[in-house]
Scaffold this active site. Sequence first.
Site, mmCIF file in Angstrom:
data_model
loop_
_atom_site.group_PDB
_atom_site.id
_atom_site.type_symbol
_atom_site.label_atom_id
_atom_site.label_comp_id
_atom_site.label_asym_id
_atom_site.label_seq_id
_atom_site.Cartn_x
_atom_site.Cartn_y
_atom_site.Cartn_z
ATOM 1 N N HIS A 7 0.833 -1.212 0.000
ATOM 2 C CA HIS A 7 0.000 0.000 0.000
ATOM 3 C C HIS A 7 0.858 1.247 0.000
ATOM 4 C CE1 HIS A 7 0.507 -0.790 4.397
ATOM 5 N NE2 HIS A 7 0.602 0.512 4.492
ATOM 6 N N HIS A 79 3.950 7.132 3.771
ATOM 7 C CA HIS A 79 4.883 6.016 3.621
ATOM 8 C C HIS A 79 4.426 5.070 2.504
ATOM 9 C CE1 HIS A 79 2.028 4.245 6.661
ATOM 10 N NE2 HIS A 79 2.233 3.130 5.987
ATOM 11 N N GLU A 130 7.653 1.045 5.088
ATOM 12 C CA GLU A 130 7.096 0.007 5.952
ATOM 13 C C GLU A 130 7.330 -1.335 5.271
ATOM 14 O OE1 GLU A 130 2.816 0.257 6.377
ATOM 15 O OE2 GLU A 130 2.816 -1.046 8.138
HETATM 16 CO CO CO Z 1 1.136 1.324 6.307
#
Ligand code: CO
Length: 134
Positions: A7, A79, A130
């Site tokens: 994502h 992020h 991440e």
């Molecule tokens: Co995230």
Amino acid sequence: MIGRLNHVAIAVPDLAAGAALYRDTLGATVSAPQAEPDHGVTVVFIELPNTKIELLEPLGEASPIAAFLAKNPSGGIHHVCYEVDDILAARDRLKTGGARVLGDGEPKIGAHGKPVLFLHPKDFNGTLVELEQA
Ligand code: CO
């Protein structure tokens, strides 16, 4: 080592307005809001055919995205999340290479119920990364 883009997360000052933008203007399917008190955010997920977008709104006094929104009052990309097969092996390899893992270096359970880690943006071209064990 990294696999799929899981994502892209976008910090927003107003989650309802952000959800409406993706649902009504962009015509996407948007989930119900989900509070993540352990992470200091409330999120909605936007499912796209090839990845997801997460909209993040601060939750609580010590939200990790509060400073980001202070600097970016209309919101912004916060992020990107890449999938890895083995998060501990990925962490150890990155640390050996000199990358900084945020927090205590131990994976936490993320918004999708899977272990996640964050890597220091100064080590990755100014982008908070991440990693999620898929
Ligand atoms: Co995230």
